[in-house]
Each structure stands twice: as C-alpha cells, then as structure tokens.
Design a protein around this motif. Structure first.
Motif, short mmCIF file in Angstrom:
data_model
loop_
_atom_site.label_atom_id
_atom_site.label_comp_id
_atom_site.label_asym_id
_atom_site.label_seq_id
_atom_site.Cartn_x
_atom_site.Cartn_y
_atom_site.Cartn_z
N GLU A 127 9.93 38.28 -42.95
CA GLU A 127 10.11 37.99 -44.37
C GLU A 127 11.59 37.82 -44.72
OE1 GLU A 127 7.99 40.94 -46.63
OE2 GLU A 127 6.20 40.69 -45.39
N ARG A 128 12.43 38.63 -44.12
CA ARG A 128 13.86 38.51 -44.40
C ARG A 128 14.43 37.21 -43.83
NH1 ARG A 128 16.01 44.74 -43.34
NH2 ARG A 128 14.73 45.71 -44.97
N VAL A 129 13.95 36.82 -42.67
CA VAL A 129 14.40 35.55 -42.11
C VAL A 129 13.94 34.40 -43.00
CG1 VAL A 129 14.13 33.95 -40.16
CG2 VAL A 129 14.51 36.39 -39.73
N ILE A 130 12.68 34.44 -43.44
CA ILE A 130 12.15 33.38 -44.30
C ILE A 130 12.99 33.22 -45.56
CG2 ILE A 130 10.21 32.87 -45.87
CD1 ILE A 130 8.34 33.89 -43.65
N SER A 131 13.43 34.33 -46.13
CA SER A 131 14.16 34.27 -47.39
C SER A 131 15.58 33.72 -47.25
CB SER A 131 14.21 35.66 -48.04
OG SER A 131 15.08 36.53 -47.33
N ARG A 132 16.09 33.64 -45.99
CA ARG A 132 17.49 33.24 -45.81
C ARG A 132 17.69 32.11 -44.81
NH1 ARG A 132 20.64 38.26 -43.93
NH2 ARG A 132 22.36 36.81 -44.21
N ALA A 133 16.65 31.74 -44.11
CA ALA A 133 16.82 30.78 -43.02
C ALA A 133 17.25 29.40 -43.51
CB ALA A 133 15.52 30.65 -42.24
N PRO A 134 18.06 28.70 -42.71
CA PRO A 134 18.53 27.36 -43.08
C PRO A 134 17.57 26.26 -42.65
CG PRO A 134 19.61 28.03 -41.07
CD PRO A 134 18.73 29.19 -41.49
N CYS A 135 16.35 26.65 -42.22
CA CYS A 135 15.37 25.68 -41.74
C CYS A 135 13.98 26.28 -41.87
CB CYS A 135 15.67 25.33 -40.27
SG CYS A 135 15.57 26.76 -39.17
N PRO A 136 12.93 25.51 -41.64
CA PRO A 136 11.57 26.06 -41.70
C PRO A 136 11.38 27.19 -40.69
CG PRO A 136 11.49 23.68 -41.82
CD PRO A 136 12.92 24.03 -41.49
N VAL A 137 10.51 28.15 -41.06
CA VAL A 137 10.24 29.31 -40.22
C VAL A 137 8.74 29.42 -39.97
CG1 VAL A 137 10.40 31.82 -39.98
CG2 VAL A 137 12.23 30.55 -41.14
N LEU A 138 8.35 29.46 -38.70
CA LEU A 138 6.95 29.65 -38.34
C LEU A 138 6.77 31.11 -37.96
CD1 LEU A 138 4.17 28.30 -37.73
CD2 LEU A 138 4.91 28.19 -35.34
N ALA A 139 5.98 31.83 -38.75
CA ALA A 139 5.72 33.24 -38.49
C ALA A 139 4.32 33.39 -37.93
CB ALA A 139 5.86 34.05 -39.78
N VAL A 140 4.22 34.02 -36.77
CA VAL A 140 2.96 34.13 -36.05
C VAL A 140 2.52 35.58 -36.02
CG1 VAL A 140 1.77 33.68 -33.87
CG2 VAL A 140 3.63 32.16 -34.62
N ARG A 141 1.39 35.86 -36.64
CA ARG A 141 0.90 37.23 -36.69
C ARG A 141 -0.20 37.48 -35.66
NH1 ARG A 141 -3.24 39.47 -40.21
NH2 ARG A 141 -3.09 41.74 -40.23
N SER A 142 -0.96 36.43 -35.32
CA SER A 142 -2.07 36.60 -34.40
C SER A 142 -1.58 37.01 -33.02
CB SER A 142 -2.89 35.31 -34.30
OG SER A 142 -2.07 34.25 -33.87
N THR A 143 -2.42 37.71 -32.26
CA THR A 143 -2.02 38.22 -30.95
C THR A 143 -2.72 37.50 -29.81
OG1 THR A 143 -3.71 39.95 -31.11
CG2 THR A 143 -1.49 40.49 -31.84
N GLY A 144 -3.24 36.32 -30.07
CA GLY A 144 -3.85 35.55 -29.00
C GLY A 144 -5.36 35.52 -29.10
N GLY A 145 -5.98 34.86 -28.14
CA GLY A 145 -7.43 34.79 -28.11
C GLY A 145 -7.99 33.61 -28.88
N THR A 146 -7.14 32.83 -29.52
CA THR A 146 -7.61 31.66 -30.24
C THR A 146 -6.98 30.40 -29.65
OG1 THR A 146 -5.83 31.90 -31.87
CG2 THR A 146 -7.94 32.95 -32.39
N GLU A 147 -7.64 29.28 -29.87
CA GLU A 147 -7.15 28.02 -29.32
C GLU A 147 -5.85 27.62 -29.99
OE1 GLU A 147 -8.58 23.32 -29.12
OE2 GLU A 147 -9.75 24.82 -30.20
N MET A 148 -4.92 27.12 -29.19
CA MET A 148 -3.67 26.59 -29.72
C MET A 148 -3.96 25.18 -30.22
SD MET A 148 -0.43 27.40 -30.10
CE MET A 148 -0.24 28.71 -28.91
N ALA A 149 -4.08 25.03 -31.52
CA ALA A 149 -4.47 23.74 -32.08
C ALA A 149 -3.74 23.50 -33.39
CB ALA A 149 -5.98 23.68 -32.30
N LEU A 150 -3.74 22.26 -33.80
CA LEU A 150 -3.13 21.90 -35.08
C LEU A 150 -4.01 20.81 -35.71
CD1 LEU A 150 -0.63 22.65 -36.74
CD2 LEU A 150 0.53 20.69 -35.77
N LYS A 151 -5.25 21.21 -35.99
CA LYS A 151 -6.23 20.25 -36.50
C LYS A 151 -6.36 20.32 -38.02
CE LYS A 151 -8.96 20.60 -32.24
NZ LYS A 151 -10.26 21.05 -31.66
N ARG A 152 -6.15 21.50 -38.59
CA ARG A 152 -6.35 21.70 -40.02
C ARG A 152 -5.15 22.42 -40.63
NH1 ARG A 152 -12.63 23.15 -41.35
NH2 ARG A 152 -13.58 21.45 -40.17
N ILE A 153 -4.48 21.76 -41.55
CA ILE A 153 -3.30 22.32 -42.20
C ILE A 153 -3.59 22.53 -43.67
CG2 ILE A 153 -0.86 21.99 -42.73
CD1 ILE A 153 -0.66 20.13 -40.33
#
Length: 310
Positions: A127-153
């Motif tokens: 959250e602190r990085v998101i509030s100050r970062a000079p670029c987009p930030v991808l925060a990943v909370r999941s710990t695996g077990g799901t397909e790596m996909a980008l079908k639905r945004i």
C-alpha cells in the motif's frame, strides 16, 4: 503501455514467489528487462556500524544474496535475464527509490493482505509503494494454485481522471493480450440530507441513467478499438461491490486508478484500491502514474475522455 523495465520486489515469502511468476509473465510478454530487489528492513536512524546491528545486517545480507542467486537462476530457466540488488532501510522507501533510480515502468510485489490491528500498527509495504510509486504497481496476494492468465480484466470507473487513466492502461493491455474488459461503476448508498430526508428518487434515477450512458460511451470506444467490453453498474460500498463483481465474473486482474492519498486525508478517507487489495482473489494493478510510450495510440479518444471526465 510502456513496459520496458520491470522491478520485482521480493521478501521470498509465498506471496512474493507468486509475484515472481507474474513478473516473469509480463517481462517475457514484453521482452522487458527485469530487476529483482530485496530490502533488508532497517529502521531509519539506527547505526549500521553498531556491533549488533552490523552482525544482523551481515547475516541478512548473506541470506538475501543466496536467495537472490536462486531467484535469478529460476528466472534464467524461464529464458529471462535478470539483475539483482539488495538495499537496506524501510522497504517501501527503498522500493520506490529503486524504481526511480532504475527508471522502471512497472513494479511487481507480493502482499500478505493484512487487516486488523497488525495492519494498523505495521502498515502494508504494498500500500505504501502504491501511494508513492512513479509507475503502475502490480500487487499479488494469491499464493499460487491458479492459472497464470490474463483473459478477464475488471476496471472500476468513477469517471475521475485517475480511473480513466486506468481504463486507458487496461485497454492497452487488453489490446495486446486479447483480454476482455468489464467496466464497473459503483453507485454508493444514498445519504441523508440535513433535514434527515432521503434524496429524491427521480434524481437518483437520473444519475443512474447518466452513468449508464457514460459507461456505454466508454464501452463503445473500447469495442471500436477491437476490445471485447461489457459494462455494469452496482450499488453499495465501492470496495465490497468491486470484490463481489470480481469474484462473480472470475476476473484475472483488477486495474484501478488511485489518488495516492497520504497523511490525514488517507486516514480519514482511505483508499478503495488499498481496501480491495487486502481481500481480492486476483492481483491488483494500481495506476497512479501510468507509463505510455510517447507515440502510443490512444484507444480511448481524447474527445470521449473529455466528455466523461468529472
């Protein structure tokens, strides 16, 4: 979207390992440079030369060096070349500083999704990085077990500039990956007036109709750009409505604009993006400072954006 250099921040935890997979996923898709950073947490003002502190830092440095070497090898096995760096200090400050020094276009990091007292006392690096970062930030909370996909945004829209920036960034991603986009606008609960009466139902219906038209206008622009797009309006508390829509639609990614509030404004108003981050089942891409190539073609025409912007 500009994604020539990716920064992966890791503490080698389970969420960080999943974040590593996403960093490699995006770096490989865009043939981007990848830098991996590990931060040895060290409070500002402490003397690193003091014997106990020096021993602590030396041991942590050795441990981090081994783990970074292993990470670099894992990444190399995916056909991606990575550089590594170790920093000391408050993690969020070190990550933001590295992003500026390295001139990165995209930060990826894991988050434990803390809530309650631990969150209030310790805060969240993500959250602190998101509030100050000079670029987009991808925060990943999941710990695996799901397909790596980008079908639905899923893209929440409140028609302020930051959410329209997020929509443009999501459109660029979808255009490159063939993803589908769902636009979501949340109408918050009706508040009482000073005379303790509810707002006029006709006015509420008029507002809803206007928002529907605006969403349709934005969706039409994205469809015209060749992006599969749907739109929906929900009522309720924004963070709850976003989380529910994300789960029902099985989104792979939520792209959200953020004002990057800090200080007393943040404490009073919070951040919807950060609230969603703590509970979302999929990664959150927070857009405060979007990065685009200078010659990029806008998928949301300026005329459409101007008519939608509050």
């Amino acid at each position: 979207m500009k994604l020539d250099h990716v920064l992966l921040a890791t503490d080698f935890s389970s969420p960080a390992q999943r974040a590593e997979e996403y960093a490699c996923f995006f770096a490989a898709r865009k043939h981007a440079r990848l830098t991996v950073i590990s931060v040895l947490e060290f409070a500002a003002g402490m003397d690193p030369a003091y014997p106990v502190n020096h021993q602590y830092l030396t041991e942590r440095m050795q441990e981090a060096s081994v783990l970074l070497t292993e990470a670099k090898q894992r990444i190399a096995n995916r056909g991606i070349s990575a550089s590594t760096r170790i920093e000391t200090g408050p993690p969020s400050e070190a990550i933001v500083a590295a992003a500026l020094t390295e001139a990165v276009d995209f930060i990826v990091l894991g988050t434990s999704g803390r809530s309650g007292l631990a969150h209030v006392l310790l805060g969240s690096t993500a959250e602190r990085v998101i509030s100050r970062a000079p670029c987009p930030v991808l925060a990943v909370r999941s710990t695996g077990g799901t397909e790596m996909a980008l079908k639905r945004i899923l893209v929440p829209i409140d028609f302020f500039d930051c959410s329209l920036d997020a929509a443009e960034y999501a459109a660029q991603m979808a255009n490159e990956s063939g993803s589908a986009i769902r636009l979501l606008h949340v109408m918050e609960p009706v508040s009482y007036g000073l005379d303790f009466t509810l707002g006029d139902a006709t006015d509420l219906a008029r507002v809803r109709e206007r928002r529907l038209r605006q969403l349709e206008e934005l969706a039409t622009a994205l469809v015209a750009a060749g992006i599969s797009t749907t739109s929906v309006i929900r009522g309720g508390i924004p963070r709850n409505a976003i989380l529910e829509e994300s789960r029902q639609w099985s989104s792979d990614l939520i792209v959200m604009g953020t004002h990057g509030r800090r200080g007393i404004s943040h404490l009073l108003n919070g951040s919807v993006a950060e609230a969603v981050l703590r509970q979302a089942d999929c990664p959150i891409l927070a857009i405060r400072s979007p990065k685009f190539h200078p010659d990029h073609r806008r998928l949301i025409p300026v005329s459409v954006r101007q008519s939608l912007s509050r």
